[in-house]
Write an enzyme that holds these catalytic residues in place. Structure first.
Site, PDB file in Angstrom:
ATOM      1  N   ASP A 367      -6.942 -10.430   6.536  1.00 41.84           N
ATOM      2  CA  ASP A 367      -6.304  -9.279   5.876  1.00 41.84           C
ATOM      3  C   ASP A 367      -6.259  -8.080   6.821  1.00 41.84           C
ATOM      4  O   ASP A 367      -6.398  -8.208   8.048  1.00 41.84           O
ATOM      5  CB  ASP A 367      -7.052  -8.990   4.555  1.00 41.84           C
ATOM      6  N   ASP A 368      -6.075  -6.911   6.252  1.00 43.19           N
ATOM      7  CA  ASP A 368      -5.923  -5.651   6.978  1.00 43.19           C
ATOM      8  C   ASP A 368      -7.058  -5.448   8.001  1.00 43.19           C
ATOM      9  O   ASP A 368      -8.194  -5.852   7.768  1.00 43.19           O
ATOM     10  CB  ASP A 368      -5.977  -4.533   5.921  1.00 43.19           C
ATOM     11  N   ARG A 445      -2.602   7.152   0.968  1.00 42.29           N
ATOM     12  CA  ARG A 445      -3.592   6.405   1.747  1.00 42.29           C
ATOM     13  C   ARG A 445      -3.480   6.745   3.241  1.00 42.29           C
ATOM     14  O   ARG A 445      -3.528   5.869   4.101  1.00 42.29           O
ATOM     15  CB  ARG A 445      -3.389   4.906   1.534  1.00 42.29           C
ATOM     16  N   LYS A 478       0.876 -12.346   4.308  1.00 38.36           N
ATOM     17  CA  LYS A 478       0.751 -11.466   3.147  1.00 38.36           C
ATOM     18  C   LYS A 478       1.413 -10.146   3.533  1.00 38.36           C
ATOM     19  O   LYS A 478       0.966  -9.472   4.469  1.00 38.36           O
ATOM     20  CB  LYS A 478      -0.728 -11.260   2.808  1.00 38.36           C
ATOM     21  N   TRP A 479       2.501  -9.816   2.846  1.00 42.09           N
ATOM     22  CA  TRP A 479       3.311  -8.619   3.181  1.00 42.09           C
ATOM     23  C   TRP A 479       2.937  -7.532   2.185  1.00 42.09           C
ATOM     24  O   TRP A 479       3.329  -7.582   1.035  1.00 42.09           O
ATOM     25  CB  TRP A 479       4.778  -8.999   3.073  1.00 42.09           C
ATOM     26  N   ASP A 480       2.193  -6.554   2.655  1.00 36.54           N
ATOM     27  CA  ASP A 480       1.668  -5.503   1.779  1.00 36.54           C
ATOM     28  C   ASP A 480       2.578  -4.275   1.816  1.00 36.54           C
ATOM     29  O   ASP A 480       3.450  -4.125   2.691  1.00 36.54           O
ATOM     30  CB  ASP A 480       0.248  -5.152   2.264  1.00 36.54           C
ATOM     31  N   MET A 481       2.353  -3.341   0.887  1.00 35.62           N
ATOM     32  CA  MET A 481       3.132  -2.094   0.811  1.00 35.62           C
ATOM     33  C   MET A 481       2.310  -1.150  -0.045  1.00 35.62           C
ATOM     34  O   MET A 481       2.267  -1.288  -1.258  1.00 35.62           O
ATOM     35  CB  MET A 481       4.476  -2.426   0.148  1.00 35.62           C
ATOM     36  N   ASN A 482       1.603  -0.227   0.595  1.00 29.88           N
ATOM     37  CA  ASN A 482       0.547   0.487  -0.120  1.00 29.88           C
ATOM     38  C   ASN A 482       0.840   1.914  -0.540  1.00 29.88           C
ATOM     39  O   ASN A 482      -0.084   2.664  -0.854  1.00 29.88           O
ATOM     40  CB  ASN A 482      -0.741   0.452   0.710  1.00 29.88           C
ATOM     41  N   CYS A 528       3.171  -8.319  -1.721  1.00 33.33           N
ATOM     42  CA  CYS A 528       2.043  -7.556  -2.250  1.00 33.33           C
ATOM     43  C   CYS A 528       2.408  -6.087  -2.108  1.00 33.33           C
ATOM     44  O   CYS A 528       3.075  -5.701  -1.147  1.00 33.33           O
ATOM     45  CB  CYS A 528       0.802  -7.895  -1.408  1.00 33.33           C
ATOM     46  N   ASP A 550      -4.609  -5.988  -7.438  1.00 35.25           N
ATOM     47  CA  ASP A 550      -5.837  -5.789  -6.664  1.00 35.25           C
ATOM     48  C   ASP A 550      -7.058  -5.984  -7.539  1.00 35.25           C
ATOM     49  O   ASP A 550      -8.174  -6.119  -7.031  1.00 35.25           O
ATOM     50  CB  ASP A 550      -5.865  -4.368  -6.075  1.00 35.25           C
TER      51      ASP A 550
END
Ligand code: DGJ
Length: 745
Positions: A367-368, A445, A478-482, A528, A550
């Site tokens: 992950d990140d 963030r 895993k394509w995130d967007m926070n 994500c 989450d």
């Protein structure tokens, strides 16, 4: 399935075995809506569905005629400004400042199959004969514009898909200030409105209300479809429930700003509009240019909400999700986010992977925290090459070790749309972020949104990702967007096109997905957005699974997954077992319950397996072997919601295989109860003529018995354990596995 045009009456009838959709060219040349619902036999003239009558304070279209007003007419794609005072489907600003339009029928074409929508996700067909499409061309001669309404009817689904296209055929600029995907004018208001709403970590909770005169709406103006509201609404008859009665499901295949609204007018007509949210939206059409709306999917069910959901599940699993992974069994993964957060190195990762492999886990997901200088959430986003201080041999080296030493597949996290000020990307291209000149730039963030309305920005991220992926062994992304978008503005576009940026941004996201999935067709993508902030049909077209939330607490997940199942198939819901106390809720739930919830999704783990006790590791092995045995059935079978966690302390759902020979049911009790009542639960979807055995329960039971009389689900409950009644705790759950043994002859 067929689409019929009746020349004489100018009526269109789209029908298949289950639904009919009927419309007509009205006296003023615009398109009127006559009927949508259970299929009815075709005939030449359904014109009697049009009702117009004289009412004081009404404005009429034709001189001397006190009956013909658009205010009374149910329409396909209505406009504002003549005689209809309800909210319109579209609005076009013309050179002289007028927004009045009059699109009249010019021609139509009917053809087999279903076209794609350029640059946008959409339902597709795979074989000839699966669908028929109708395109109706309307023209506003004074404006010099064309409107194309596109309808597809699917042979095997009670579904109509719709979209609209507006083309500027004039010599001057037109500006769209509103362009919805579809409108449904329903003849009455006797519906309950159901929406899926919530917040980060509390996504897609089922909310209901009765329709009332006036407007009820949900939407997003955040740039992503959002945790707060999902681009979906159902309207069901008050007497309909999960299993019977009429329900309409409306879902927008789009990942950006959206609006779903129902307006009940004076005459109790319910106008449903769905499409891009008009706030912050405008679109310039220069001569010759056209605008294509996203696609709306409209499902009709006469078998209640479960019937509606089952249609969405099948359609979205088989004709929206695409590619190599669509029909394949999804790997059971372990993700290191909650295990390590930013604090890891190559060896600590390999240690987790090795134990995970022994337990039977098939893929490790990093992950990140692996790239740039990413040691906390203030830096690194935008620099998609490995942090060599943490991973000495880069992603290529780590992924090779995971594959060769641990015999597992390797997956990797990205957040392609974002940038930190402390990154090489921002230092070299400060203009790449979205911001309005002279204004404060808000962060979320500590990060900023890249301007994906610009091709060069998308190109830059693509080339970074492409070169890393080409060099490493990555099987999953895993394509995130926070964060959501603020101060939306692009320095690359002129003033008059700033209203296009939100939509152009999403087109840029789709473009990057399209390029990456084409270049690496065997990589499994999981979308994500801080969990479920972009769990929408648009994403499913590119990524067949989404990180559902989450919040990995089992109790919260029952509600989140239950709500999500209104529209989305189990094969799309990432669902992981995490540690206790849970990191979001600080709640302790039994390990068994955590798995019993996560089985009903794409199963995985989100923990440091090395920190578990030996007993827990043993239990996990059993869970993994169960998940492997039943994932095919769970992902491809028919899902029924049985007991709602939004209505009581118990929840239950069941998945039944296509041949009805096997079924897996999850049964959950949120808080323990004392001296609990005796309970029976009526199962669904079984073969009435089949006898079943249930693992762990003696005897055999006919499908009829289990569905009509029910299965005994009484549990031990609380009380005097010394009395010998067994124990049951808070957050208790049980899986029932049914196998058909013989069929009545
Ligand atoms: C939000 C995601 O939903 C989490 O699973 C995790 O990937 C973090 N972002 C990482 O920053």
């Amino acid at each position: 399935m067929s689409i019929i045009y009746h020349e004489q009456t100018k009526e269109f009838h789209l029908y298949n075995d289950s639904i009919s959709y009927i419309m007509k060219v009205l006296r003023n040349g615009q398109m009127g809506q006559l009927y949508f619902g259970s299929s009815i036999p075709d005939k030449e003239d359904f014109g009697y569905f049009i009702e117009t009558a004289h009412r004081p304070m009404t404005s009429y279209l034709f001189e001397g005629d006190l009956s013909y007003s658009l205010e009374h007419l149910k329409q396909e794609y209505p406009s504002y400004g003549t005689t209809d005072y309800r909210e319109p489907a579209f609005e076009i600003l013309q050179e002289n400042g007028s927004r009045i339009s009059d699109f009249v029928y010019k021609a139509h074409k009917i053809y087999d199959g279903k076209p794609g929508l350029k640059g946008l996700p959409a339902i597709y067909t795979e074989y000839p004969g699966e669908a028929q499409t109708l395109e109706i061309l309307l023209e506003d001669i004074l404006m010099g514009a064309q409107l194309i309404l596109c309808y597809t009817i699917m042979r095997d689904y009670p579904v109509i898909t719709r979209s609209a296209k507006i083309r500027n055929c004039s010599a001057s600029r037109l500006t769209l200030t509103r362009a919805m995907s579809a409108c449904l004018d329903l003849p009455d208001k006797d519906y309950e409105w159901i929406q899926l709403s919530g917040a980060w970590s509390r996504e897609r909770q089922i909310k209901r209300r009765a329709l009332q005169q006036g407007i009820q709406a949900i939407g997003s103006i955040r740039g992503n479809s959002s945790h707060n509201h999902n681009p979906f609404v159902a309207l069901k008859r008050p007497s309909a429930d999960e299993f019977q009665g009429e329900a309409l499901g409306m879902s927008l295949v789009y990942s950006g700003n959206f609006l779903m609204q129902a307006e009940v007018d004076t005459y109790d007509v319910t106008r449903v509009l769905m499409g891009i949210h008009p706030i912050g939206f405008s679109w310039n059409l220069e001569p010759g240019e056209a605008f294509q709306t996203p696609e709306a999917v409209i499902v009709f069910s006469k078998d209640g909400l479960n019937g509606m959901s089952q249609t969405f599940h099948k359609l979205y699993r088989q004709r929206l999700a695409r590619g190599y992974w669509r029909d394949r069994e999804r790997p059971i993964l372990i993700n290191n986010w909650e295990a390590t957060y930013f604090d890891f190195n190559e060896d600590s990762i390999v240690e987790i992977a090795k134990t995970a492999k022994k337990a039977g886990i098939e893929m490790f997901v990093l992950d990140d925290g692996w790239y740039g200088t990413r040691n906390d959430d203030r830096q690194g986003l935008g620099d998609w090459s490995a942090n060599l201080n943490k991973l000495e041999y880069g992603i290529a080296g780590l992924s090779k070790r995971i594959e060769e030493e641990c015999q597992m597949k390797f997956g990797l996290w990205f957040e392609p749309e974002m940038v930190n000020e402390n990154s090489n990307l921002f230092r070299s291209h400060p203009d790449y972020r979205i911001e309005t000149p002279g204004r404060r730039v808000s962060h979320g963030r500590n990060q900023f949104v890249l301007d994906f309305s610009r091709k060069e920005v998308v190109d830059c991220i693509y080339s970074q990702m492409e070169s890393l992926l080409a060099d490493a062994r990555v099987s999953y992304i895993k394509w995130d967007m926070n964060r959501s978008i603020t101060e939306c503005f692009s320095s690359a576009w002129p003033a008059e096109q700033q209203g296009e940026i939100f939509h152009r941004y999403i087109l840029g996201v789709y473009d990057l997905y399209e390029r990456l999935t084409n270049r690496f067709p065997e990589i499994l993508f999981e979308s994500c957005a801080s969990g479920g902030g972009r769990f929408d049909p648009g994403m499913l077209y590119y990524a067949p699974q989404t990180w559902t939330s989450d919040n990995s607490d089992a109790v919260e997940r029952i509600r989140i997954q239950y709500g999500t199942s209104m529209v989305y198939p189990l094969s799309s819901m990432g669902a992981h077992v995490s540690v206790t106390p849970n990191h979001q809720m600080f709640r302790n739930t039994p390990l068994a319950t955590r798995a019993n919830v996560a089985y009903f999704g794409v199963f995985g783990y989100e923990l440091d397996i090395n920190k578990l006790s030996e007993e827990e590791q043993e239990e996990i092995k059993q869970q993994i072997s169960f998940a492997k045995q039943y994932r095919k059935l769970i992902h491809k079978g028919t899902f029924y919601r049985l007991l709602s966690p939004f209505e009581g302390n118990l929840a239950a759902w069941i998945v039944v295989s296509d041949d009805r020979k096997d079924a897996v049911m999850g049964y959950y009790k949120i808080l323990n109860d004392v001296i609990c009542p005796y309970r029976r639960l009526k199962l669904r979807g079984l073969d009435a003529g089949m006898d079943y055995v249930i693992e762990g329960i003696t005897g055999s039971y006919s499908g009829k018995e289990l569905m009509n009389a029910g299965l005994i689900t009484t549990d031990a409950s609380a009380g005097q354990v010394l009395d010998g009644g067994g124990t049951c705790t808070d957050f208790w759950s049980r899986i029932y596995v049914l196998h058909g043994i013989k069929k009545e002859v």
